[in-house]
Enzyme design. Structure first.
Site, PDB file in Angstrom:
ATOM      1  N   GLU A  45     -27.162  10.846  43.922  1.00 22.81           N
ATOM      2  CA  GLU A  45     -27.435   9.992  42.773  1.00 22.81           C
ATOM      3  C   GLU A  45     -27.998  10.822  41.622  1.00 22.81           C
ATOM      4  O   GLU A  45     -28.848  11.697  41.827  1.00 22.81           O
ATOM      5  CB  GLU A  45     -28.442   8.917  43.195  1.00 22.81           C
ATOM      6  CG  GLU A  45     -28.929   7.988  42.100  1.00 22.81           C
ATOM      7  CD  GLU A  45     -29.999   7.019  42.590  1.00 22.81           C
ATOM      8  OE1 GLU A  45     -30.244   6.020  41.905  1.00 22.81           O
ATOM      9  OE2 GLU A  45     -30.578   7.271  43.676  1.00 22.81           O
ATOM     10  N   LYS A 117     -24.555   1.128  39.983  1.00 22.35           N
ATOM     11  CA  LYS A 117     -25.592   0.712  40.933  1.00 22.35           C
ATOM     12  C   LYS A 117     -25.938  -0.754  40.710  1.00 22.35           C
ATOM     13  O   LYS A 117     -26.062  -1.212  39.575  1.00 22.35           O
ATOM     14  CB  LYS A 117     -26.829   1.599  40.748  1.00 22.35           C
ATOM     15  CG  LYS A 117     -27.939   1.399  41.767  1.00 22.35           C
ATOM     16  CD  LYS A 117     -29.016   2.455  41.536  1.00 22.35           C
ATOM     17  CE  LYS A 117     -30.133   2.390  42.566  1.00 22.35           C
ATOM     18  NZ  LYS A 117     -31.130   3.461  42.367  1.00 22.35           N
ATOM     19  N   CYS A 154     -27.905   4.543  46.437  1.00 22.06           N
ATOM     20  CA  CYS A 154     -29.297   4.478  46.908  1.00 22.06           C
ATOM     21  C   CYS A 154     -29.731   3.064  47.294  1.00 22.06           C
ATOM     22  O   CYS A 154     -29.403   2.578  48.368  1.00 22.06           O
ATOM     23  CB  CYS A 154     -30.225   5.074  45.850  1.00 22.06           C
ATOM     24  SG  CYS A 154     -31.835   5.598  46.539  1.00 22.06           S
ATOM     25  N   SER A 302     -63.871  27.823  47.085  1.00 20.90           N
ATOM     26  CA  SER A 302     -65.294  27.538  47.308  1.00 20.90           C
ATOM     27  C   SER A 302     -65.829  27.998  48.652  1.00 20.90           C
ATOM     28  O   SER A 302     -67.041  28.063  48.841  1.00 20.90           O
ATOM     29  CB  SER A 302     -65.523  26.032  47.196  1.00 20.90           C
ATOM     30  OG  SER A 302     -64.868  25.354  48.259  1.00 20.90           O
ATOM     31  N   GLY A 304     -64.745  26.169  51.184  1.00 18.32           N
ATOM     32  CA  GLY A 304     -64.558  24.903  51.881  1.00 18.32           C
ATOM     33  C   GLY A 304     -63.120  24.714  52.326  1.00 18.32           C
ATOM     34  O   GLY A 304     -62.209  25.455  51.942  1.00 18.32           O
ATOM     35  N   ILE A 305     -62.904  23.659  53.105  1.00 20.11           N
ATOM     36  CA  ILE A 305     -61.607  23.443  53.741  1.00 20.11           C
ATOM     37  C   ILE A 305     -60.521  23.072  52.733  1.00 20.11           C
ATOM     38  O   ILE A 305     -59.382  23.527  52.834  1.00 20.11           O
ATOM     39  CB  ILE A 305     -61.741  22.372  54.847  1.00 20.11           C
ATOM     40  CG1 ILE A 305     -60.425  22.190  55.608  1.00 20.11           C
ATOM     41  CG2 ILE A 305     -62.195  21.033  54.265  1.00 20.11           C
ATOM     42  CD1 ILE A 305     -60.109  23.299  56.543  1.00 20.11           C
ATOM     43  N   ASP A 306     -60.834  22.245  51.727  1.00 22.60           N
ATOM     44  CA  ASP A 306     -59.800  21.787  50.792  1.00 22.60           C
ATOM     45  C   ASP A 306     -59.229  22.943  49.979  1.00 22.60           C
ATOM     46  O   ASP A 306     -58.009  23.113  49.890  1.00 22.60           O
ATOM     47  CB  ASP A 306     -60.362  20.712  49.849  1.00 22.60           C
ATOM     48  CG  ASP A 306     -60.778  19.457  50.585  1.00 22.60           C
ATOM     49  OD1 ASP A 306     -60.041  19.027  51.478  1.00 22.60           O
ATOM     50  OD2 ASP A 306     -61.850  18.912  50.280  1.00 22.60           O
ATOM     51  N   ASN A 383     -73.249  17.345  38.049  1.00 19.78           N
ATOM     52  CA  ASN A 383     -71.985  17.332  37.316  1.00 19.78           C
ATOM     53  C   ASN A 383     -71.902  18.447  36.279  1.00 19.78           C
ATOM     54  O   ASN A 383     -70.813  18.946  35.976  1.00 19.78           O
ATOM     55  CB  ASN A 383     -71.788  15.978  36.629  1.00 19.78           C
ATOM     56  CG  ASN A 383     -71.388  14.885  37.617  1.00 19.78           C
ATOM     57  OD1 ASN A 383     -71.143  15.160  38.787  1.00 19.78           O
ATOM     58  ND2 ASN A 383     -71.331  13.659  37.143  1.00 19.78           N
ATOM     59  N   THR A 407     -58.001  20.711  43.790  1.00 15.65           N
ATOM     60  CA  THR A 407     -58.189  20.812  45.241  1.00 15.65           C
ATOM     61  C   THR A 407     -58.759  19.534  45.862  1.00 15.65           C
ATOM     62  O   THR A 407     -59.179  19.535  47.016  1.00 15.65           O
ATOM     63  CB  THR A 407     -59.124  21.997  45.585  1.00 15.65           C
ATOM     64  OG1 THR A 407     -60.412  21.773  44.992  1.00 15.65           O
ATOM     65  CG2 THR A 407     -58.554  23.304  45.085  1.00 15.65           C
ATOM     66  N   GLU A 412     -61.395  11.637  48.668  1.00 17.75           N
ATOM     67  CA  GLU A 412     -62.295  11.849  47.530  1.00 17.75           C
ATOM     68  C   GLU A 412     -61.781  11.135  46.283  1.00 17.75           C
ATOM     69  O   GLU A 412     -62.558  10.503  45.556  1.00 17.75           O
ATOM     70  CB  GLU A 412     -62.433  13.354  47.267  1.00 17.75           C
ATOM     71  CG  GLU A 412     -63.177  14.097  48.368  1.00 17.75           C
ATOM     72  CD  GLU A 412     -63.099  15.609  48.214  1.00 17.75           C
ATOM     73  OE1 GLU A 412     -63.975  16.300  48.759  1.00 17.75           O
ATOM     74  OE2 GLU A 412     -62.154  16.102  47.564  1.00 17.75           O
ATOM     75  N   LYS A 514     -61.451   7.501  36.472  1.00 18.90           N
ATOM     76  CA  LYS A 514     -61.338   8.921  36.798  1.00 18.90           C
ATOM     77  C   LYS A 514     -59.890   9.288  37.143  1.00 18.90           C
ATOM     78  O   LYS A 514     -59.386  10.340  36.725  1.00 18.90           O
ATOM     79  CB  LYS A 514     -62.256   9.273  37.970  1.00 18.90           C
ATOM     80  CG  LYS A 514     -63.748   9.194  37.671  1.00 18.90           C
ATOM     81  CD  LYS A 514     -64.569   9.711  38.844  1.00 18.90           C
ATOM     82  CE  LYS A 514     -66.061   9.696  38.531  1.00 18.90           C
ATOM     83  NZ  LYS A 514     -66.863  10.254  39.636  1.00 18.90           N
TER      84      LYS A 514
END
Length: 541
Positions: A45, A117, A154, A302, A304-306, A383, A407, A412, A514
């Site tokens: 498509e 379509k 589709c 950082s 960290g894991i992310d 912040n 990240t 979050e 946000k």
């Protein structure tokens, strides 16, 4: 003995509105198929335009340029092959929406035939009915070289009810006289998310079984903004049995004989779900960077894991030389965080720099308090640290023409646990549709062969390190519980069933502002934050 008919179906990676290069890619596949004695070649498509154009359709010059390239393709088609190419064409009627999502059937020396379509998706990331008129599926039956075909685009096969429920009032397939076709064709640009392939096969199987006819499904591959296309084109026999599935997340040309359904290529194996996820994100990032014209990316690393998983995915997608990691230790960063970040960058072979934010943070806070008076330690100072990091990371973007990778994970994003113009900034979020559990699963995947990500990054408690001894769980529920709440509330749109889900829902409502200002998020689940989720900011919560 009847002459054999060979059908080709190709999954290609076009770029939206890059008509010349898309046409060149189409011509390459046509030449390749013709050399293999293919009789009919099927593209996905919108293969010529790219999918989905959205408000580019406000600009008539895009349609004109696309049609010029279609004409060029038509003139260069070899003899003895017909081609089905997806594109956008104008609606010649004076009433209704101005365009059709169409397929052009091209043959050497013959006028093009067009098919349109019928079903136009408007949910989630789709909004086709904004500009696209609905066609009549009954007119998409055609005969060619003694064979009878039904062409669907589709969504045309997606009105079959699941668990007794359908998104559409009518199924256009049921308006077609029940008959057997030599082949049902479905040309798709179907976005990937976890579990999507099973859904495609289900609706295709219902279609094949209803008409007692074999079906070929060809799907786009590549990525466009937030959306990832995975290919995984397939063939079903007249009983709906899967007889062939093409590769995932790669371009491919496959050819099969119509009577036997025997394909020229070996069928691809099903991937482990987390490996599937990794490949999807890698493709999404690689294509995003390529298609916006950026060559390098960077991120704040950082410890960290992310950020560790983002660094791995970035190196995977673009190569280590195109990735820069920047550590930004502050007044509450632990020394081990910098050590772990340094070790990970070395393991990956990516660039690594360190910018200490203490002096900048203290100077800004001093100037702020000079006018505002002493401010008790709290979210203002936290912040401010995050935004100082954001300033340095965006300054690096300006200096090196590099794109900042966000990240933040989905859990979050859902709860608003992030700082606008701080850790929420970036050009693309590649984990923003992954709950924390999926982040850990990706980390484990990268460590299967060796300890690429230092083990302590995986085992230590997550922390933003913006105040002494801070842990994410000081502000959030345990991630295992929060992840489940996010899946129920966001992905399933379910009513909250416990206090954590009630809390999560209120956080989602109050933090919508946000997400409106956050980067695009690669979509990997059925319902992601971003284009497919259109919550207002101002309403009674």
């Amino acid at each position: 003995m009847a002459k054999q008919t060979f059908i080709g179906f190709t999954q290609i990676n076009p770029q939206l509105a890059d008509f010349k290069n898309n046409a060149n890619l189409i011509l390459e596949k046509i030449q390749e198929a013709a050399k293999k004695n293919c009789d009919l070649l099927v593209f996905p498509e919108c293969a010529l335009f790219g999918y989905h154009p959205f408000d580019l359709l406000e600009r008539p010059e895009f349609i004109d340029e696309q049609l010029k390239e279609l004409d060029r393709v038509h003139k260069k088609i070899p003899k003895d092959i017909a081609v089905l190419i997806g594109l956008i064409v104008r609606n010649p009627k004076k009433m209704g929406r101005p365009f059709y999502n169409a397929v052009a059937m091209l043959e050497k020396g013959k006028a093009p035939k067009f098919f349109y379509k019928t079903l136009l998706p408007t949910g989630d990331v789709f909004d086709e009915a904004r500009f696209i008129a609905s066609g009549d599926l009954k007119k998409n039956i055609f005969k060619w070289k003694g064979r009878k075909y039904l062409l669907t685009i589709c969504e045309d096969i997606w009105a079959w009810p699941e668990n007794g429920v359908s998104a559409y009032r009518e199924n256009p397939l049921l308006k077609i006289k029940k008959q057997k076709f030599d082949l049902i064709i479905n040309m798709s640009a179907s976005p990937w998310y976890m579990g999507k392939l099973d859904q495609r096969i289900r609706v295709a199987r219902e279609t094949a079984k209803y008409f007692k006819s074999p079906l070929v499904y060809t799907n786009m591959v590549g990525a466009q903004d937030e959306i990832i296309f995975d290919g995984q084109s397939f063939i079903l026999d007249a009983k709906g049995k899967l007889v062939f599935k093409s590769v995932a997340f790669q371009e491919a040309l496959n050819i099969f004989e119509l009577k036997t359904l025997k394909c020229s290529a070996p069928a691809s194996e099903n991937l482990d779900p987390i490996e599937d996820l990794r490949r999807a994100i890698v493709l999404g990032l690689r294509d995003f960077v390529k298609k916006v014209g950026i060559e390098k990316v960077h991120l704040g690393l950082s410890g960290g894991i992310d950020s560790a998983v983002v660094a791995c995915l970035a190196a995977d997608a673009l190569g280590p030389k195109s990735v820069e990691c920047i550590a930004l230790p502050g007044p509450y960063s632990l020394p081990e965080s910098l050590d772990l970040a340094t070790k990970l960058a070395k393991n990956l072979g990516v660039g690594f720099k360190k910018i200490n934010i203490d002096e900048s943070y203290n100077s800004l806070l001093k100037n702020f308090e000079k006018e505002m008076g002493d401010v008790a330690f709290g979210v203002t100072q936290e912040n401010l640290q995050s935004r100082v990091r954001g300033i340095f990371l965006m300054a690096y973007s300006n200096l090196k023409n590099s794109m900042l990778l966000n990240t933040t994970n989905k859990s979050e994003f859902a709860t608003g646990y992030g700082t606008l113009y701080g850790d929420l900034c970036g050009g693309l979020s590649i984990l923003g549709d992954c709950t924390k559990a999926y982040v850990y699963e990706l980390a484990k995947l990268y460590n299967q062969q060796s300890e690429l990500i230092p083990k302590q990054i995986i085992t230590r408690a997550p922390s933003a390190e913006l105040r002494p001894n801070q842990k994410d769980q000081d502000s959030l529920p345990e991630y295992a519980v929060l992840d489940q709440a996010v899946e129920n509330i966001v992905e399933k749109c379910a009513q909250p069933k416990n206090k954590v889900e009630e809390w999560t829902l209120q956080k989602i409502y109050s933090s919508e502002f946000k997400r409106w200002q956050s980067p695009p998020i690669l979509k990997v689940t059925s319902h992601s934050f971003g284009r497919g989720r259109r919550y207002p900011i101002a309403f009674k919560k």
